[in-house]
Design a protein around this motif. Structure first.
Motif: not given
Lengths: 193, 193
Positions: A21-23, A107, A168, A100-101
């Motif tokens: 999720y974050s990267r 995504t 985002n 943020q993500y």
DNA sequence: GTCTATATCGAGATAGAC
DNA sequence: GTCTATCTCGATATAGAC
């Protein structure tokens, strides 16, 4: 309980879920997951033959999470109109991460749509969207919408996705809050007769 | 003309642009660009010090492309209402690619939002969104909208993004066409007084 | 300006000891 | 079931001949 229920396996999936999720999936390495869990790289292959198998497990996990969120909406109210309003408010519960993500399904879908490889995982991802759209369609049906219930459902999901993208891009949680309210107003309006 | 105007440099940027769109930035290698252009890998470093510099050039190129699309809309009509309708129809001109790979700005933004590195490029990417939003805001101003002109502009972009995502996830060009018409109807409705 | 050869690193994956 | 050592490959990047 088989290997699927192993505590270590679950820790790998949970860490992979956060990191994908974050990267992003492609930008997350086995070393990253190893660092997060403390479980050495080589151990992963006892539970998963390939990285893509980890991805499949993560997608399954997200399906389960969204299912339980929908069940929460179902249990909090028996009124389909109220349920839809609760649903629309869900992104705000993780507002910081969303801004943020982006959306965890949206995504990932965009990323995998560009990979020629992961057909299986991509099919499973559309299943998450299917889940949300079918649930919303059902609520619209209960509200008296007929042939256009699914259209409304897809439009609703599309709106949430679009709002998430802009929030985002600009890191703008105000926008997410305002447009969430706008969608709620729109829902109230079309269901007020 | 300096190195920026070199034919080889331009071929690299054009190929990178296509590949970053269809495969994603992180999943495109120098070898891929080399295969597409016939220019050997090592030659790239005469024009760009790093891969990120290629990305910056690609983003600049996309900014230029969108600027020229907006100028097209400007030149085809002097009526802001008509201009907005033309703008909304733009995604359908590349319908096949949009459905297959998503929005060239939206998907790249989502990807880079997950890279902790590319702050510069990410700033430039929001510049593309800024460009579109400012142009739309201007049209709404001309139509008599005042303080809420920018809100309408952002909502419009958000809607287009959301519709693109769903069309991309399901590979559904029908959805893109229907929702494009819906947005046009919405535009006609709010500008009909 | 252009191209070849190569350095360096980190990725996914495997073998096998314990 | 768990962990270490290692293989192989492909990535970005560099050096230097032409």
């Amino acid at each position: 309980m088989g290997t699927k229920g192993s505590a270590n396996r679950q820790r790998i999936v949970d860490a992979a879920d956060r990191l994908f999720y974050s990267r992003g999936y492609n930008q997350t390495s086995f070393s990253d997951i190893s660092d997060e869990t403390g479980i050495p790289r080589g151990n992963f292959y006892y539970y998963f033959k390939t990285k893509e198998e980890i991805l499949e497990a993560v997608v399954e996990s997200r399906v389960a999470i969204f299912k339980s969120m929908l069940e929460q909406c179902d249990s909090k109210s028996s009124d389909p109109r109220e349920r839809l309003l609760l649903f629309v408010g869900l992104p705000l519960e993780n507002e910081e991460q969303i801004v943020q993500y982006g959306c965890p399904i949206g995504t990932l879908s965009s990323e995998l749509a560009k990979d020629q490889v992961n057909e299986i995982s991509n099919a499973k991802l559309t299943a998450v969207f299917d889940l949300l759209i079918e649930w919303c369609t059902q609520q619209f049906h209960l509200l008296g919408f007929d042939t256009n219930a699914k259209q409304y459902a897809m439009d609703l999901i599309a709106r949430l996705q679009g709002n998430t993208i802009i929030a985002n891009v600009y890191g703008d949680s105000e926008f997410l809050m305002r447009t969430t309210n706008d969608v709620k107003k729109w829902l109230k309006q079309i269901t007020s007769n």
